[in-house]
Design an enzyme around this catalytic site. Structure first.
Site, mmCIF file in Angstrom:
data_model
loop_
_atom_site.group_PDB
_atom_site.id
_atom_site.type_symbol
_atom_site.label_atom_id
_atom_site.label_comp_id
_atom_site.label_asym_id
_atom_site.label_seq_id
_atom_site.Cartn_x
_atom_site.Cartn_y
_atom_site.Cartn_z
ATOM 1 C CG HIS A 307 34.637 -10.991 59.871
ATOM 2 N ND1 HIS A 307 34.994 -11.981 60.755
ATOM 3 C CD2 HIS A 307 35.552 -11.003 58.898
ATOM 4 C CE1 HIS A 307 36.109 -12.552 60.330
ATOM 5 N NE2 HIS A 307 36.464 -11.987 59.206
ATOM 6 C CG ASP A 364 37.391 -9.229 51.409
ATOM 7 O OD1 ASP A 364 36.833 -10.089 52.115
ATOM 8 O OD2 ASP A 364 38.515 -9.369 50.902
HETATM 9 C C1 SDX Z 1 36.443 -12.789 54.640
HETATM 10 O O1 SDX Z 1 36.301 -15.842 58.481
HETATM 11 C C2 SDX Z 1 37.259 -15.060 58.145
HETATM 12 O O2 SDX Z 1 38.156 -14.787 58.894
HETATM 13 C C3 SDX Z 1 37.189 -14.545 56.725
HETATM 14 C C4 SDX Z 1 38.181 -13.447 56.339
HETATM 15 C C5 SDX Z 1 39.609 -13.969 56.317
HETATM 16 O O3 SDX Z 1 40.536 -13.167 56.495
HETATM 17 O O4 SDX Z 1 39.815 -15.183 56.013
HETATM 18 O O5 SDX Z 1 38.101 -12.383 57.257
HETATM 19 C C6 SDX Z 1 37.897 -12.926 54.932
HETATM 20 O O6 SDX Z 1 35.857 -13.704 54.133
HETATM 21 C C7 SDX Z 1 35.743 -11.522 55.052
HETATM 22 C C8 SDX Z 1 34.217 -11.560 54.730
HETATM 23 C C9 SDX Z 1 34.018 -11.197 53.264
HETATM 24 N N1 SDX Z 1 32.601 -11.426 52.887
HETATM 25 C C10 SDX Z 1 31.793 -10.398 52.630
HETATM 26 O O7 SDX Z 1 32.083 -9.208 52.751
HETATM 27 C C11 SDX Z 1 30.405 -10.833 52.106
HETATM 28 C C12 SDX Z 1 29.325 -10.052 52.851
HETATM 29 N N2 SDX Z 1 29.279 -10.512 54.232
HETATM 30 C C13 SDX Z 1 28.347 -11.537 54.585
HETATM 31 O O8 SDX Z 1 27.954 -12.415 53.624
HETATM 32 C C14 SDX Z 1 28.514 -12.076 55.998
HETATM 33 O O9 SDX Z 1 28.667 -11.008 56.821
HETATM 34 C C15 SDX Z 1 29.609 -13.097 56.256
HETATM 35 C C16 SDX Z 1 29.518 -14.241 55.322
HETATM 36 C C17 SDX Z 1 30.940 -12.464 56.151
HETATM 37 C C18 SDX Z 1 29.426 -13.606 57.682
HETATM 38 O O10 SDX Z 1 28.190 -14.240 57.722
HETATM 39 P P1 SDX Z 1 27.677 -14.986 59.058
HETATM 40 O O11 SDX Z 1 28.652 -14.845 60.163
HETATM 41 O O12 SDX Z 1 27.268 -16.366 58.666
HETATM 42 O O13 SDX Z 1 26.447 -14.109 59.476
HETATM 43 P P2 SDX Z 1 24.997 -14.324 58.948
HETATM 44 O O14 SDX Z 1 25.015 -14.593 57.476
HETATM 45 O O15 SDX Z 1 24.316 -15.293 59.845
HETATM 46 O O16 SDX Z 1 24.373 -12.840 59.158
HETATM 47 C C19 SDX Z 1 23.824 -12.439 60.410
HETATM 48 C C20 SDX Z 1 22.778 -11.384 60.049
HETATM 49 C C21 SDX Z 1 21.759 -11.891 59.024
HETATM 50 O O17 SDX Z 1 20.595 -11.134 59.196
HETATM 51 P P3 SDX Z 1 19.373 -11.775 60.120
HETATM 52 O O18 SDX Z 1 19.056 -13.133 59.530
HETATM 53 O O19 SDX Z 1 19.938 -11.852 61.518
HETATM 54 O O20 SDX Z 1 18.238 -10.783 59.985
HETATM 55 O O21 SDX Z 1 23.428 -10.258 59.439
HETATM 56 C C22 SDX Z 1 22.953 -10.136 58.089
HETATM 57 C C23 SDX Z 1 22.353 -11.460 57.703
HETATM 58 O O22 SDX Z 1 21.389 -11.307 56.685
HETATM 59 N N3 SDX Z 1 24.139 -9.807 57.269
HETATM 60 C C24 SDX Z 1 24.140 -8.932 56.261
HETATM 61 C C25 SDX Z 1 25.470 -8.885 55.807
HETATM 62 N N4 SDX Z 1 26.223 -9.734 56.534
HETATM 63 C C26 SDX Z 1 25.392 -10.307 57.434
HETATM 64 N N5 SDX Z 1 23.147 -8.196 55.700
HETATM 65 C C27 SDX Z 1 23.515 -7.390 54.667
HETATM 66 N N6 SDX Z 1 24.784 -7.281 54.184
HETATM 67 C C28 SDX Z 1 25.780 -8.019 54.724
HETATM 68 N N7 SDX Z 1 27.034 -7.922 54.244
#
Ligand code: SDX
Length: 428
Positions: A307, A364
């Site tokens: 998140h 989710d």
């Molecule tokens: C919602 O913002 C809100 O409030 C949203 C929400 C709402 O109520 O409106 O809460 C609803 O959208 C919840 C999120 C649902 N999405 C998912 O479940 C999709 C999977 N999650 C990711 O794609 C990710 O965690 C996000 C998009 C939710 C957040 O991404 P960020 O904050 O941009 O973080 P990032 O992509 O920069 O990740 C940081 C690190 C990275 O690794 P490094 O480059 O540091 O090595 O964490 C890793 C990412 O690759 N990472 C994951 C991951 N989420 C982050 N690796 C594997 N699986 C994941 N799910």
């Protein structure tokens, strides 16, 4: 803490005021930055460190896993309130008296008929159309049938457009689902409560009366409350920035629905179920999917994990996980998918890759398990998220308009070609 921030650029130093919120969040107010520094701006991809507004609606603390709507904790609201009460509080600022709630619901019911010509637009979609695309289109189309909902400069006009969309949106959700199922389009009954009516519209079969299950009604109430607002997330920021051009409420909501559709945002609840089904089909091999999620060369992410703000447990995920157990138990449903989800959660919570990045289950991760137990098709999961988020989008749009926020127009840093002369095509 001092009341100012100091910035040094070369020989010059600048001071900017600090602003502090009611929960002691501190922001540097940089509204004078570009003028004072002869053109210097900030850049912050994904706005990870940038506030877009001051808001009185929702407070969340990602480090502590705290979420409150208008100061009320999400735990208390999920336990004690119903969805329409929460919608009222988000939009008007306080939990309603019984009289206020009765009037609000009566006004919504009085505006809940949708122009029948909308069905012609719905009919034009193929049955294979994703419900989020259909819903976004129909929501925008509502403007054509309700032109007075666009210029809402008076409080009365704004109230009327709010109760209209709260009345009509559940009908569009029902029609979107029923179109895909080949079922006749229907209306519920104004004798029912707001959430009961949603269930009747979605699930009533043409040849039998629909009995509302209290278990399912309570589960849906809770899920809609938990999705109702979440401060400046992607789709809410979209609703606010579209509304900042003074586009109408329905057009702004249509844009928000499109933003929510993405699998990184609200589309994740559908992606979680598809991921869990794939793991089940793979013989429950969670380790393979954990490895894929950690492999930088693999675009796969563990859907429902991580998140932007929560670097602790998403408080909504805790509540939904407990509710999933209760609903499946009460309905007497054995769903191996829930066990796979719990197994995946346990593995991830003890895996350094996830622990180091503070990746926890989000809203989710478990919600789709309940939606499925309720008989909602997986392609409709994100539509259910939109149904819950509707009052939050409305509240945020209303606050943006009443605060007379300026049109949203970010700056950029240009990294393209410098000036060059036109070359005739024969000389290229
Ligand atoms: C919602 O913002 C809100 O409030 C949203 C929400 C709402 O109520 O409106 O809460 C609803 O959208 C919840 C999120 C649902 N999405 C998912 O479940 C999709 C999977 N999650 C990711 O794609 C990710 O965690 C996000 C998009 C939710 C957040 O991404 P960020 O904050 O941009 O973080 P990032 O992509 O920069 O990740 C940081 C690190 C990275 O690794 P490094 O480059 O540091 O090595 O964490 C890793 C990412 O690759 N990472 C994951 C991951 N989420 C982050 N690796 C594997 N699986 C994941 N799910």
């Amino acid at each position: 803490m001092s009341e100012i921030a100091k910035l040094q650029i070369g020989e010059n130093s600048y001071e900017f005021p600090l602003t502090k919120g009611t929960e002691n969040e501190v922001a540097i107010d940089i509204k004078t930055l570009r003028g004072a520094t002869n053109g210097v701006i900030t850049i912050d991809r994904g706005f990870k460190n940038t506030g877009s507004c001051e808001s009185e609606i929702t407070f969340l603390d990602g480090e502590k896993g705290v979420l409150r709507y208008r100061g009320y904790s999400i735990e208390e609201l999920a336990e004690k309130a119903d969805f329409l009460e929460v919608a009222y509080a988000l939009i008007f600022g306080n939990l309603p008296t019984q009289e206020q709630l009765n009037k609000f619901h009566a006004d919504i019911k009085s505006k809940s008929v949708v122009d029948d010509d909308i069905k012609k637009i719905l009919d034009a979609f193929p049955k294979t159309a994703h419900p989020m695309g259909v819903l976004s289109s129909l929501t925008s189309a509502l403007t054509a049938f309700n032109p007075s909902s666009v210029n809402v400069d008076s409080e009365e006009d704004m109230y009327n457009s709010i109760v209209k969309i709260l009345g009509k949106f559940p009908v569009l959700v029902s029609w979107t689902m029923r179109k895909k199922q080949g079922l006749p389009l229907n209306y519920g009954s104004t004798s029912l409560g707001y959430v009961e009516n949603i269930l009747k519209m979605m699930f009533e079969q043409p040849n039998e009366s629909y009995e509302i299950s209290p278990i399912i009604k309570d589960a849906l109430d809770k899920l809609l409350i938990l999705h109702a607002d979440h401060e400046q997330n992607c789709s809410t920021s979209t609703v606010r920035i579209v509304g900042s051009s003074h586009a109408g409420l329905f057009a702004s909501l249509s844009a928000g629905i499109s933003a929510l559709w993405g699998p990184l945002h609200g589309g994740a609840n559908q992606a979680v179920l598809e991921m869990l089904e794939a793991i089940k089909a793979d013989g429950g091999d969670t380790k393979k999917y954990m490895a894929k999620a950690k492999d930088k060369n693999d675009p796969f992410r563990l859907m429902g994990f991580g998140h932007r703000v929560y670097k602790n447990f998403d408080p909504r995920a805790r509540i939904i996980k407990k509710a999933a157990d209760e609903v499946l138990n009460d309905l007497g449903i054995e769903d191996p998918i829930l066990d796979i989800a719990k197994g995946l959660e346990q593995e991830a919570l003890s895996d350094p890759y996830f622990v180091d990045r503070k990746l926890y289950p989000n809203v989710d991760f478990y919600s789709g398990i309940i939606y499925r137990a309720m008989g909602i098709p997986v392609e409709m999961f994100t539509v259910m998220f939109a149904l819950g988020r509707l009052p939050g989008w409305i509240a945020q749009w209303k606050e943006m308009r009443l605060n007379k926020e300026p049109i949203g127009r970010p700056r950029q840093v240009y990294t393209g070609e410098n000036l060059r002369s036109f070359v005739e095509i024969e000389n290229r």
